[in-house]
Design an enzyme around this catalytic site. Sequence first.
Site, PDB file in Angstrom:
ATOM      1  N   LYS A 127       0.841  -1.203   0.000  1.00 47.24           N
ATOM      2  CA  LYS A 127       0.000   0.000   0.000  1.00 47.24           C
ATOM      3  C   LYS A 127       0.871   1.247   0.000  1.00 47.24           C
ATOM      4  O   LYS A 127       1.751   1.400   0.843  1.00 47.24           O
ATOM      5  CB  LYS A 127      -0.904  -0.013   1.234  1.00 47.24           C
ATOM      6  CG  LYS A 127      -1.703   1.272   1.454  1.00 47.24           C
ATOM      7  CD  LYS A 127      -2.447   1.216   2.784  1.00 47.24           C
ATOM      8  CE  LYS A 127      -3.050   2.564   3.143  1.00 47.24           C
ATOM      9  NZ  LYS A 127      -3.696   2.548   4.478  1.00 47.24           N
ATOM     10  N   ASP A 186      -2.858  10.287   4.152  1.00 48.54           N
ATOM     11  CA  ASP A 186      -4.252   9.863   4.294  1.00 48.54           C
ATOM     12  C   ASP A 186      -4.999  10.798   5.229  1.00 48.54           C
ATOM     13  O   ASP A 186      -4.820  10.752   6.442  1.00 48.54           O
ATOM     14  CB  ASP A 186      -4.307   8.428   4.829  1.00 48.54           C
ATOM     15  CG  ASP A 186      -5.732   7.926   4.974  1.00 48.54           C
ATOM     16  OD1 ASP A 186      -6.636   8.523   4.346  1.00 48.54           O
ATOM     17  OD2 ASP A 186      -5.938   6.937   5.693  1.00 48.54           O
ATOM     18  N   LYS A 212     -10.242  12.033   9.438  1.00 46.49           N
ATOM     19  CA  LYS A 212      -9.603  11.639  10.690  1.00 46.49           C
ATOM     20  C   LYS A 212      -9.658  12.788  11.696  1.00 46.49           C
ATOM     21  O   LYS A 212      -9.650  13.958  11.306  1.00 46.49           O
ATOM     22  CB  LYS A 212      -8.140  11.261  10.438  1.00 46.49           C
ATOM     23  CG  LYS A 212      -7.957  10.003   9.592  1.00 46.49           C
ATOM     24  CD  LYS A 212      -6.487   9.703   9.360  1.00 46.49           C
ATOM     25  CE  LYS A 212      -6.305   8.484   8.478  1.00 46.49           C
ATOM     26  NZ  LYS A 212      -6.737   7.235   9.136  1.00 46.49           N
ATOM     27  N   ASP A 252       1.572   6.388   5.865  1.00 45.28           N
ATOM     28  CA  ASP A 252       0.591   5.385   5.442  1.00 45.28           C
ATOM     29  C   ASP A 252       1.038   4.639   4.187  1.00 45.28           C
ATOM     30  O   ASP A 252       0.233   3.953   3.562  1.00 45.28           O
ATOM     31  CB  ASP A 252      -0.768   6.054   5.208  1.00 45.28           C
ATOM     32  CG  ASP A 252      -1.933   5.116   5.450  1.00 45.28           C
ATOM     33  OD1 ASP A 252      -1.724   4.074   6.090  1.00 45.28           O
ATOM     34  OD2 ASP A 252      -3.047   5.419   4.988  1.00 45.28           O
ATOM     35  N   ASP A 285     -12.281   6.455   4.789  1.00 47.15           N
ATOM     36  CA  ASP A 285     -11.015   6.223   5.488  1.00 47.15           C
ATOM     37  C   ASP A 285     -10.618   4.749   5.460  1.00 47.15           C
ATOM     38  O   ASP A 285      -9.583   4.378   5.989  1.00 47.15           O
ATOM     39  CB  ASP A 285     -11.113   6.717   6.935  1.00 47.15           C
ATOM     40  CG  ASP A 285      -9.752   6.844   7.600  1.00 47.15           C
ATOM     41  OD1 ASP A 285      -8.743   6.975   6.873  1.00 47.15           O
ATOM     42  OD2 ASP A 285      -9.692   6.801   8.845  1.00 47.15           O
ATOM     43  N   ARG A 335      -7.613  -0.707   1.532  1.00 47.55           N
ATOM     44  CA  ARG A 335      -8.087  -1.966   0.944  1.00 47.55           C
ATOM     45  C   ARG A 335      -8.580  -1.764  -0.485  1.00 47.55           C
ATOM     46  O   ARG A 335      -8.549  -2.689  -1.290  1.00 47.55           O
ATOM     47  CB  ARG A 335      -9.173  -2.560   1.837  1.00 47.55           C
ATOM     48  CG  ARG A 335     -10.447  -1.753   1.920  1.00 47.55           C
ATOM     49  CD  ARG A 335     -11.256  -2.067   3.169  1.00 47.55           C
ATOM     50  NE  ARG A 335     -10.572  -1.589   4.362  1.00 47.55           N
ATOM     51  CZ  ARG A 335     -11.047  -1.734   5.596  1.00 47.55           C
ATOM     52  NH1 ARG A 335     -12.188  -2.364   5.793  1.00 47.55           N
ATOM     53  NH2 ARG A 335     -10.376  -1.272   6.632  1.00 47.55           N
TER      54      ARG A 335
END
Length: 477
Positions: free
Chosen positions: A245, A250, A257, A268, A327, A331
């Site tokens: 990833k 992010d 967040k 991230d 968020d 995935r």
Amino acid sequence: MRWNQVDPQAHVEVLVVGISGNQPVEERIRSLYPDRLDEWVRRGDISTKQGELRLLPTLTGTVERVLFVGLGKAEGLTTDGLRRLFGKAAQFLKARQLSKVTIDATTFPDQPVELIAETFGLSTYEVKHYKTNTRATYDLDVTIWSDAGEQAVERGAALAQATNLARRLVTMPGNLLTAPALADEARFIAERHGHELKILEKADMEALGMGALLAVNQGSTIPPKLIVLEYKGAGDDAPIAVVGKGVTFDTGGYSIKPKDGIVGMKGDMGGAAAVLGLFEALGHLKPNVNVLGVIPATDNMISGDAFKPDDVITSMAGKTIEILNTDAEGRLVLADAVTYAKEYKPKMIIDLATLTGGVLVALGTEITGALTNDAGLYERFEAVTKETNEMVWQMPYVDQFIKQVRRSDVADLNNSPGRMGHMIFGGAFVGEFVGDTPWLHLDIAGTSEQKAATELGPKGATGVMVRSLYHFVEREK
């Protein structure tokens, strides 16, 4: 850092030796302290207790000082215990700016030359900063006395260098390490080592139907990149695919967040850093194996164009996804990257990601969470991590969780079934795209960074899984 192997008769500024409570000291060390060494050990001036360090001047001209490293009872010393002793010794020397060091590997169990080189490289790593007042770097010059060949030194040094490369990338701020900058880092590695490199642009992703990766990128002004690296050391063998990833920052998107949670999101892309570190190690050590690296690189930003909760997107695999949480973006980018990796018909897929906060709740900051569809694959990887001390723990990949990922009134999948079991949901979502390919998912959100310095390095990025990945793929040849 420089490594040498020379005649033990050469002049030495600082000699590092191990001293055990139940084994005699070698005569050449004893000769440095005529008639004194046993007395000093007896009264505690030199301690054999495990982890104790004593730096003493000598009574001869050949060696100026000796750093005695207490081993305790040498036969009870584990590999990780020895690793931490070397790390402690390296940091002791660094704190005193003692840069010309000789290590007598014969005084340590099994002459662990590779471990010495690896640990000295890891433990003396310095975090890059952007302050205007520059500081002198610690330039260590190490000589090893050992019967082992140079190859062991080269292996240890290469693995430390590769891990430190990953550390550097995770530490870089998001305005400097954008998706294009991450692609440039991959290009530097490929050019340095002769790896094959392909970088897919946004138009390429659109043509391939990578709607999941593109959705995450919608809010950004910076274009995404899909970075594809190939190391070919085994002819026409099917490759091991490693997918990392690469979310360079992010915000959480519209599922934003909190102010405390958003700080540190430059890291991230720890999975991507591990993949690039692996390819750095492959380039140095050249094992007989084929490895494919795939990195979906983008940031996750907020704008009028950003994707939203309730959106329905279509992945490269053709599966539709209901967005319940922007968020839960990691995935999504992994879904398209794994689908792309399958085009190469790999023998297995390993994905790495700083994916969920849930893994910290479950396992803390010392253990990486794992999911798999292949028990043998997990067992082989776990065996490697026990040697590198990058611990993993297998979480349940079972129908009760998989069914919740597939639960949606409007799409094939949803990207966030809920907070309870969140770490497993994240991995199970990626599992929807691997099919029958043997697969291992590693959630490194807890282990990618450390909040305090240890014997193996400063606080911050750890470069976790670079060493384990290398040892694993080398054995899978």
